[in-house]
Design a protein around this motif. Structure first.
Motif, short mmCIF file in Angstrom:
data_model
loop_
_atom_site.label_atom_id
_atom_site.label_comp_id
_atom_site.label_asym_id
_atom_site.label_seq_id
_atom_site.Cartn_x
_atom_site.Cartn_y
_atom_site.Cartn_z
N VAL A 101 16.42 68.38 108.00
CA VAL A 101 15.67 69.02 106.89
C VAL A 101 15.54 67.98 105.56
O VAL A 101 16.74 67.76 105.14
N VAL A 102 14.25 67.67 105.36
CA VAL A 102 14.25 66.87 103.97
C VAL A 102 13.31 67.47 102.93
O VAL A 102 12.25 68.04 103.11
N THR A 105 10.61 63.60 119.60
CA THR A 105 11.10 64.08 118.06
C THR A 105 9.92 64.30 117.45
O THR A 105 8.98 63.84 117.26
N VAL A 106 9.70 65.72 116.99
CA VAL A 106 8.73 66.20 116.15
C VAL A 106 9.19 66.47 114.75
O VAL A 106 9.96 67.06 114.47
N ALA A 107 8.12 65.77 114.24
CA ALA A 107 8.18 66.08 112.65
C ALA A 107 7.22 66.83 112.01
O ALA A 107 6.03 66.29 112.20
N GLY A 108 7.47 67.53 111.34
CA GLY A 108 6.28 68.57 110.73
C GLY A 108 6.50 68.58 109.04
O GLY A 108 7.49 68.77 108.63
N HIS A 109 5.33 68.30 108.34
CA HIS A 109 5.32 68.29 106.81
C HIS A 109 4.91 69.74 106.33
O HIS A 109 3.80 70.00 106.99
N MET A 157 18.21 65.95 100.80
CA MET A 157 17.55 66.03 99.19
C MET A 157 17.28 64.70 98.59
O MET A 157 18.03 64.00 98.67
N LEU A 158 16.14 64.54 98.21
CA LEU A 158 15.62 63.30 97.71
C LEU A 158 15.40 63.43 96.15
O LEU A 158 14.38 64.05 95.75
N ILE A 187 9.73 68.47 106.74
CA ILE A 187 9.74 67.70 105.58
C ILE A 187 9.19 68.71 104.74
O ILE A 187 8.01 69.03 105.04
N SER A 188 9.68 69.15 103.46
CA SER A 188 9.26 70.03 102.30
C SER A 188 8.79 71.29 103.22
O SER A 188 7.42 71.66 102.50
N THR A 189 9.47 71.62 104.09
CA THR A 189 8.60 73.07 104.94
C THR A 189 9.63 74.14 104.23
O THR A 189 10.91 74.43 104.25
#
Length: 269
Positions: A214-215, A90-94, A241-242, A118-120
């Motif tokens: 997508v965050v 699992t790859v997460a990129g900011h 969406m936060l 995240i925020s991409t």
């Protein structure tokens, strides 16, 4: 620990947390930041995952590189995963780390089980006018001079300009930001722009078939929050969406981000 990319002969600082026999989770930071920017979410993630963070070249504790183009960065990350023997990650990129994560899937789909952005920013026209302090430190001819003379207060002000409210800055993050060179930051920004200009991130992902989370902070001052809906063209996507959160959800809402990443990863182990 230092891992060496055989293809590019590029040393990168790496941090590993959690049981090394647990499902792997790779965290990729954004431009000018470092693995320390993920600090607030690591404890929760490491309870269930083998969490890997790297400082990209020219950032934090990693030395600079000759090239900062996105495919080359992805190649270095792929070599790291190969060296560690990790698959179905699992790859997460900011932020721009999401471009490297996307390019990683483009190059080596065998390594990636699922992808979190995240925020991409999805495409160039979603970029908002940048905060004045960032424009001042990047614009020639005075940008390089101002960059070298950054104090802790100036660095914290720069971080604050990307937030929607107060947040706890992780230990080591300011020192890592001070270590990031002006050249590395400028070149990375230029290469990120080139990657987006060639094709948008949603268009790239739509052709890849990987599950995507997508965050976005609903109060992101860097990228238009409404642009998060551009990812809807991806078949297997979840967009979150936060409210009241800016460009650094890992700092501003670590509990929410941690839960989202854990729930997402659990679906694709």
């Amino acid at each position: 620990m230092n891992a060496y990319d055989a293809q590019h002969a590029q040393p990168m600082h790496v941090d590993r947390d959690g049981p090394q026999d647990a499902p792997p989770l790779l965290l990729i930071h954004g431009s000018g930041a470092s693995g320390a920017s993920w600090g607030p979410v690591v404890p929760a993630l490491a309870a269930r995952h083998h969490v890997v963070r790297t400082d990209l070249p020219g950032c934090g504790q990693s030395p600079p590189a000759a090239s900062y183009d996105v495919p080359a960065q992805a190649g270095r990350v792929a070599a790291l995963l190969d060296e560690l023997g990790l698959r179905n990650v699992t790859v997460a990129g900011h932020s721009s780390g999401g471009y490297i994560a996307t390019a990683l899937v483009e190059q080596r789909p065998d390594l990636v089980g699922s992808l979190a952005l995240i925020s991409t920013g999805p495409r160039l026209d979603a970029l908002l006018p940048q905060p004045a302090i960032l424009r001042a430190m990047l614009a020639p001819p005075f940008g390089p001079l101002l960059w070298r003379r950054r104090s802790d207060a100036v660095i914290l002000k720069g971080i604050g300009a990307t937030l929607a409210g107060p947040a706890t800055i992780p230990p080591g993050m300011v020192d890592d930001l001070r270590s990031t060179t002006y050249r590395a930051f400028r070149k990375a920004l230029r290469e990120n722009t080139a990657y987006l200009a060639e094709q948008s991130v949603p268009e790239r992902l739509a052709a890849l078939g990987v599950p995507v989370l997508v965050v976005f902070g609903a109060a992101d001052p860097r990228w238009d929050p409404a642009s998060a809906r551009q990812y809807d063209i991806v078949a297997d996507v979840r967009v979150e969406m936060l409210p009241g959160v800016g460009h650094m959800p890992m700092l501003e809402a670590p509990g929410q981000v941690g839960r989202l990443l854990l729930d997402f990863a659990a679906l694709h182990v």
